[in-house]
Structures are given as C-alpha cells and as structure tokens.
Design an enzyme around this catalytic site. Structure first.
Site, PDB file in Angstrom:
ATOM      1  N   HIS A   1       0.828  -1.332   0.173  1.00  0.00           N
ATOM      2  CA  HIS A   1       0.031  -0.346   0.040  1.00  0.00           C
ATOM      3  C   HIS A   1       1.166   0.916   0.007  1.00  0.00           C
ATOM      4  CE1 HIS A   1      -2.749   3.050   2.233  1.00  0.00           C
ATOM      5  NE2 HIS A   1      -3.947   2.664   1.625  1.00  0.00           N
TER       6      HIS A   1
ATOM      7  N   HIS B   1      -0.567  10.908  -2.371  1.00  0.00           N
ATOM      8  CA  HIS B   1      -2.314  10.136  -1.595  1.00  0.00           C
ATOM      9  C   HIS B   1      -3.614  11.602  -1.116  1.00  0.00           C
ATOM     10  CE1 HIS B   1      -5.704   9.284   1.372  1.00  0.00           C
ATOM     11  NE2 HIS B   1      -5.325   8.158   0.852  1.00  0.00           N
TER      12      HIS B   1
END
Length: 307
Positions: free
Chosen positions: A41, A83
């Site tokens: 991730h 992100h």
C-alpha cells in the site's frame, strides 16, 4: 454463469452462516493457489515514506511484486504520486510556502512540488525524498520488475486525468499486451472515472474501491474487473457473490481488500477467499497468508468446517 449468480445471490441473502470455506479462485491477479496476493500500500509504507521511490524500493527489497500508489495533478498539468489532496501531512510545504494555505496539490506547479521534502516527516533517514512524478514512479516499478495497482485519486478535481494517466502509461510502455494482461490495474472510488478508463483503453483492467450492493454488481461488471472493499465491510458471502460475476474481460470479478496490517486480520480475510490484500506491512501479511497459513475454521449451521 446463471447458476453461479443465483447461488451467490442466495448465499448473500442468507448471510455468512450458509457459506462453506471458499474454493481457490484463480483470477487474473491471484496466483491460483487459493492464497491471496500481497500488495504494498503506497509502497511498503510502514517502513518508508508513502508513495515515494524509497517505498517502492523497500517493497522490492521485501520481495513484494505488487505496489499500489495514488495519482493527482499539479496546477501545470504534471501527474504526481501523492495520496492527500493537500501537501501538509507528507511534505514540508508549510515551511517552504507558508503563505500558500490550504496547500492543495492542484494549486502548486510541478517545479514547486519538486522542491518539497517528502521524507523527513517519516524519519531522518529519508530526509530529502521527493514527491515523484508518475513517470518516475512507473520507471522505478519497471526497474524492479514489479506490478502496479494505480489509484486515480480525487478525479473530480482533475477533469481529463484518466486520459493523461493512460498517455503516460502508454509512453512508458505499460499499455502493451504483457503489462495490461497481468502487471497493471487502475482503480478508483469513482465509478465514472473507471468507466472513462474502460472506454478509452478497454484492455486495461480496473478496480472499483468500495462495496456496492450485490444487486448492483451486474452494472459494475460492465467496466470493472475488481471490487475492492475495505476489510471491515467484507464477509465470505459478499466475496462469493462478487466472484459469481464475470467482468469486462470475461473472467470472474476479483476482490482486493484494504488496508490490512495484522496477521490475524490477514488470515481472516484470506479465509473469505479474497484475491489480494493491500497492506502497509507486506512482510507481516505475507507471512500470515502465504508461508504460514492454515485455513481458519468457519461455523456452518452449527458445525465447524475447515479446522
């Protein structure tokens, strides 16, 4: 196909107590051995600053084949790997540009973002790490012979970003048959964004982030190859229901779940039959579900199976 769907719908309606331990699901992402793949991730983000080249390198060092990232766009149209919609959490933007609040990614040029330190927040060993461009990130993934789960982040903020991403991937050689067959998946929380990707490049596999109702899955199966929910929203019945539908490339829909960082949770969702687990700690999850995994027991109508 019809029998599979009816059985899955019935199971989903009855609930998890009606589910036997899942059989191996050999999809496009999974190895076909019944154990889920492990996907890093934002790179191996428990051990290196997320979405940086260092996190890709750390995933490669751990032997992880799949890395996940997030893509957004700068004010001057450059695609960067980040992100959050703003730069505060993972860079020193407030120090470098103190008068530019609220520090949104789309308010800065690529050259300005390239000045930022994207590593010191994580630890002094990573001081000076930079926010990579998508080109830089893809090249590092290619260098390590890894595979890429690319998330289009906040597409509503960046009209046309789908075409831009595909152009970069094409320029970098990632839209050839070898890559689109088993080395690339594009995912998003936006169904509209995924439809656009599918319309522009039908060969590219896509994943919807979320858990649509089972009754809506036929619509998603027209443009999505994966349904990728958070682990807290999963059940064996839901995974089975997703697997009952064929996606746009004629293979059963897959399920990747996120973000799992403990061995116990990894073993639990592996027992549900998921195809992949997205994690900040790929070594922990890999040990739990691949090297040291025994299928957990499930209670079925008052009796225990799979123990």
């Amino acid at each position: 196909m019809h029998v599979r769907i009816v059985a899955a719908l019935t199971t989903a309606l009855l609930g998890t107590t009606a589910v036997l331990f899942p059989a191996a699901h050999a999809g496009a992402v999974a190895d076909g051995d019944g154990r889920p793949l492990v996907l890093a991730h934002r790179g191996a983000s428990a051990y290196a600053p997320e979405n940086t080249l260092a996190a890709v390198d750390k995933a490669a060092e751990l032997g992880v084949r799949w890395v996940e990232n997030d893509v957004q766009r700068t004010r001057d149209g450059e695609l960067v790997v980040l992100h959050d919609a703003d730069l505060r959490r993972t860079t020193d933007v407030e120090e470098v540009f103190p008068d530019r609040a609220p520090w949104k990614v789309g308010d800065f040029t690529a050259a300005e973002i390239a000045r930022l330190d994207a590593g010191s927040w994580f630890g002094p060993a990573y001081a000076g790490a930079r926010v990579p461009t998508l080109e830089e990130y893809v090249r590092r993934v290619e260098q390590h012979h890894q595979k890429l789960l690319l998330e289009i982040k906040n597409p509503e903020l960046y009209p046309g970003i789908e075409g831009q991403i595909l152009k970069v991937l094409g320029n970098e050689g990632w839209l050839d048959r070898r890559h689109v067959r088993d080395r690339l998946v594009v995912q998003s929380f936006s169904a509209d964004s995924l439809r656009t990707v599918h319309d522009l490049e039908p060969g590219v596999r896509t994943g919807f982030l979320g858990a649509p109702p089972v009754t809506d899955l036929p619509a998603y199966a027209h443009f999505a190859d994966q349904i990728n929910p958070s682990y807290g929203s999963l059940s064996p019945a839901y995974v089975s229901a997703v697997h009952a539908f064929d996606g746009p490339h004629g293979r059963p829909l897959e399920v990747l779940t996120w973000t799992v960082d403990t061995a116990d949770t990894a073993r639990r969702v592996a027992g549900y039959g998921v195809d992949g687990i997205i994690t900040n700690k790929p070594d922990v999850v890999r040990d739990a579900v691949r090297g040291r995994w025994d299928p957990p027991a499930l209670s079925v109508a008052g009796r225990t199976v799979g123990a």
